[in-house]
Design a protein around this motif. Structure first.
Motif, PDB file in Angstrom:
ATOM      1  N   THR A 176       0.742  -1.253   0.093  1.00  0.00           N
ATOM      2  CA  THR A 176      -0.087   0.175  -0.045  1.00  0.00           C
ATOM      3  C   THR A 176       0.970   1.370  -0.125  1.00  0.00           C
ATOM      4  O   THR A 176       2.048   1.393   0.601  1.00  0.00           O
ATOM      5  CB  THR A 176      -0.820  -0.049   1.220  1.00  0.00           C
ATOM      6  OG1 THR A 176      -1.987  -1.316   1.256  1.00  0.00           O
ATOM      7  CG2 THR A 176      -1.728   1.326   1.118  1.00  0.00           C
ATOM      8  N   CYS A 177       0.517   2.244  -0.504  1.00  0.00           N
ATOM      9  CA  CYS A 177       1.119   3.586  -0.663  1.00  0.00           C
ATOM     10  C   CYS A 177       0.171   4.448  -0.360  1.00  0.00           C
ATOM     11  O   CYS A 177      -1.119   4.705  -0.703  1.00  0.00           O
ATOM     12  CB  CYS A 177       1.500   4.051  -2.154  1.00  0.00           C
ATOM     13  SG  CYS A 177       2.630   5.238  -2.303  1.00  0.00           S
ATOM     14  N   THR A 178       0.638   5.234   0.660  1.00  0.00           N
ATOM     15  CA  THR A 178      -0.308   6.366   1.717  1.00  0.00           C
ATOM     16  C   THR A 178       0.356   7.714   1.112  1.00  0.00           C
ATOM     17  O   THR A 178       1.631   8.054   1.005  1.00  0.00           O
ATOM     18  CB  THR A 178      -0.196   5.974   3.216  1.00  0.00           C
ATOM     19  OG1 THR A 178      -0.543   4.962   3.262  1.00  0.00           O
ATOM     20  CG2 THR A 178      -1.069   7.285   3.760  1.00  0.00           C
ATOM     21  N   VAL A 179      -0.689   8.698   0.504  1.00  0.00           N
ATOM     22  CA  VAL A 179      -0.357   9.788   0.166  1.00  0.00           C
ATOM     23  C   VAL A 179      -0.792  10.851   0.957  1.00  0.00           C
ATOM     24  O   VAL A 179      -1.753  10.976   1.400  1.00  0.00           O
ATOM     25  CB  VAL A 179      -0.876   9.894  -1.269  1.00  0.00           C
ATOM     26  CG1 VAL A 179      -0.706  11.074  -1.973  1.00  0.00           C
ATOM     27  CG2 VAL A 179      -0.778   8.854  -2.474  1.00  0.00           C
ATOM     28  N   SER A 180       0.307  11.710   1.488  1.00  0.00           N
ATOM     29  CA  SER A 180      -0.196  12.990   2.434  1.00  0.00           C
ATOM     30  C   SER A 180       0.488  14.200   1.699  1.00  0.00           C
ATOM     31  O   SER A 180       1.340  14.205   0.772  1.00  0.00           O
ATOM     32  CB  SER A 180       0.421  12.555   3.614  1.00  0.00           C
ATOM     33  OG  SER A 180       1.947  12.560   3.579  1.00  0.00           O
TER      34      SER A 180
END
Lengths: 113, 117
Positions: free
Chosen positions: B21-25
């Protein structure tokens, strides 16, 4: 797929000297409708992700020192470092975003002589 | 610029499924292409595929039969699933952002996934 071929595979340059890396694509990455070359250059240091240096073949990313420059059009491109600094030791990749699958060159390892 | 962070198991058994998973902030997940790129140890970079915020996808034909990339806009995350892994899938996996049709302008730090029993 568009094949990207870089030369040389490795390069040793003295501090303060010019470094030149070449990239050739198997077909043109120049989009005629906007006259842009869909070619970018990245710098990668050990243990780090690639860092964007140049896009549209010759536009320097914000914050990238002006000793880095990109040139070329169509199928032949060059990344030039005008005066090599110690922190420029890295592997450099070209990449085309003209068509999918996006493809990268095999990389050029730049070392200090 | 957006910050991207990969997460997921660092070790996967052969024939099983790799999931990351890649979390974007620091920015919206809408209106961008969200890609996965991998790099085997000591080797070059390979594009895996992207997902657009509306769910449309593009996959590298070399991996297409085994890859699924999806997006969850409510969580500002996108994910990679790679089935039937072998040792050849051992690599650092990066997530990255691009404006549609443009270059990768933001990258995660990468996560090493080793395929081994």
């Amino acid at each position: 797929d568009i094949v990207m071929t870089q030369s040389p595979d490795s390069l040793a340059v003295s501090l303060g000297e010019r470094a030149t890396i070449n990239c050739k694509s198997s077909q043109s990455v120049l989009y005629r409708s906007n006259n842009k070359n869909y070619l970018t250059w990245y710098q990668q240091k050990p243990g780090q992700p690639p860092k964007l240096l140049i896009y549209w073949a010759s536009t320097r990313e914000s914050g990238v020192p002006d000793r880095f420059s990109g040139s070329g059009s169509g199928t032949d491109f060059t990344l030039t470092i005008s005066s090599l600094q110690a922190e420029d030791m890295a592997v450099y990749y070209c990449q085309q975003y003209y068509s999918t699958p996006y493809t990268f060159g095999q990389g050029t390892k730049l070392e200090i002589k | 610029q957006a910050q991207l962070q990969e997460s997921g198991p660092g070790l996967v058994k052969p024939s099983e499924t790799l999931s990351l998973t890649c979390t974007v902030s620091g920015g919206s997940i809408t209106s961008y292409y969200w890609s996965w790129i991998r790099q085997p140890p000591g080797k070059g970079l390979e594009y895996i595929g992207y997902v657009y915020d509306r769910g449309s996808t593009n996959y590298n034909p070399s991996l297409k039969s085994r890859v699924t990339i999806s997006v969850d806009t409510s969580k500002n995350q996108f994910s990679l699933r790679l089935t039937s892994v072998t040792a050849a899938d051992t690599a650092v996996y990066y997530c990255a952002r691009s404006t549609p049709g443009y270059y990768f302008d933001s990258w995660g730090q990468g996560t090493l996934v080793t395929v081994s029993s």
